[in-house]
Design an enzyme around this catalytic site. Structure first.
Site, PDB file in Angstrom:
ATOM      1  N   HIS A  71     100.746  73.053   5.639  1.00 51.83           N
ATOM      2  CA  HIS A  71     101.755  72.042   5.334  1.00 51.83           C
ATOM      3  C   HIS A  71     103.149  72.637   5.145  1.00 51.83           C
ATOM      4  O   HIS A  71     104.129  71.881   5.049  1.00 51.83           O
ATOM      5  CB  HIS A  71     101.394  71.287   4.052  1.00 51.83           C
TER       6      HIS A  71
ATOM      7  N   ASP B 113      88.033  69.748   3.719  1.00 49.39           N
ATOM      8  CA  ASP B 113      88.220  68.515   2.959  1.00 49.39           C
ATOM      9  C   ASP B 113      87.860  67.260   3.743  1.00 49.39           C
ATOM     10  O   ASP B 113      87.986  66.144   3.215  1.00 49.39           O
ATOM     11  CB  ASP B 113      89.646  68.413   2.401  1.00 49.39           C
TER      12      ASP B 113
END
Length: 366
Positions: free
Chosen positions: A142, A267
């Protein structure tokens, strides 16, 4: 050649700084988990612990790495960002971006996390290892060049790729990001680069909310070298494998990279608190298997993975163990303790048809 596993105990000591409570964190005082943040060291530490207990660690080439060199960091991050990060780290920590708290020494740990990815990719490209996995923490996908984001403080894989290209070890690289969240940082760094194909398969509009659209295909010379595969929540095991087979693998094959690099987040797993995708440990094993088969076909088997997200302390270790068992060809297993439960929660036939149409529209658009 063997499978490399790059790790360092210090990466488990990255913490949330002022989020970590009243203890005098820093020096030889470890953070207390991450002060309640989802990005805890435990899911990563427990992966390494599980490997040690089952014996899988003995079938891997365990290695470390140095902090990424400053010149390697500068290929991705401007000096102004690195200087501000270092100053804040030396002053005791803080938060410079969105959801990126860090404590004292946070700069050095982030540089070490990037350095593990640099070392792993270089070892694969130099032919020292068949493939490699970097247990990088903090994660990186990110992080923008000048703005940390989503627990990510340095762009680990981008730093590794640019370091390898600067040394002439690779020219064309594929980054496949199967973290449940869009790999917006990696995308932004290579958005105009025709020699790095960035692919992100993620839960639609999870995080960040405003990136990850299928229509975002790159810009300028990089047009066509970015591919987002946003999926609806709940696609599960079959949906991920279908997306890989129908959309992603053909694009990688057509690109003909020198190496395939995977941003390996767990995730998307069924019990992760930050995702709703219902993947299983077997999903990640089979995706690994399919990518390895393609890598053998088009780039001499060269494959490197770096750990990204994954926030279930109970389940991430089993997902990671399945991946590393597949990468290494080891016979040592860690049976999925939830294996009899999750298949019952996979989507039904009606939802399968919906996902099939979803994927068909994307494939046709390509």
């Amino acid at each position: 050649m063997s499978t490399g596993f790059f790790w360092d105990e210090r990466c488990f000591w990255h913490g949330g700084g002022n989020y970590a409570g009243m203890l005098p964190v820093g020096g030889l005082v470890q953070p207390v988990a991450s002060g309640g943040l989802p990005e805890s060291p435990e899911s990563k530490r427990r992966l390494k612990n599980l490997m040690d207990v089952t014996g899988l660690s003995g079938d891997l080439a365990l290695r470390g790495g140095a902090e990424a060199a400053h010149e390697d960091l500068l290929r991705v991050h401007p000096a102004s960002y690195l200087d501000a990060f270092k100053a804040a780290s030396d002053a005791g920590g803080g938060e410079m971006g969105r959801r990126t708290p860090f404590g004292p020494g946070g700069y050095e740990i982030a540089a070490l996390s990037a350095g593990l990815s640099v070392a792993a990719l270089e070892a694969v490209l130099r032919g020292e290892l068949r493939n490699a996995y970097a247990l990088s923490r903090p994660p990186g996908h990110h992080c923008l060049p000048d703005y940390p984001n989503g627990f990510c403080l340095m762009a680990n894989l981008a730093i590794a790729i640019e370091a390898a290209r600067a040394k002439g070890l690779a020219e064309r690289v594929v980054v496949l990001d199967w973290d449940v969240h869009h790999g917006n940082g990696t995308e932004a760094i290579f958005y105009e680069d025709p020699d790095v194909l960035t692919i992100s398969i993620h839960q639609e509009r999870n995080y960040p909310m405003d990136t990850g659209e299928f229509a975002d295909r790159g810009r300028g010379k990089g047009t066509g070298a970015n591919l987002n595969v946003p999926l609806p929540p709940g696609v599960g095991h079959r949906g991920y494998l279908a997306a890989l087979e129908r959309i992603i693998l053909p694009q990688i094959r057509a690109f003909q990279p020198d190496v395939i690099v995977i941003a390996c987040g767990f995730d998307a797993a069924a019990i992760d608190p930050l995702g709703r995708m219902l993947a299983t440990a077997e999903t990640f094993r089979m995706m690994t298997q399919q990518v390895m088969t393609l890598a053998d076909e088009i780039c001499g088997g060269r494959l490197m993975m770096a750990h990204e997200g994954g926030y279930s302390e109970a389940y991430v270790p089993f997902c990671g163990h399945h991946v590393l068992q597949e990468m290494s060809g080891s016979a040592i297993t860690a049976p999925d303790p939830f294996g009899d439960v999750f298949p019952l929660r996979q989507p039904g036939a009606a939802f399968d048809r919906f996902v099939e149409q979803w994927l068909a529209e994307m494939a046709e658009a390509l």
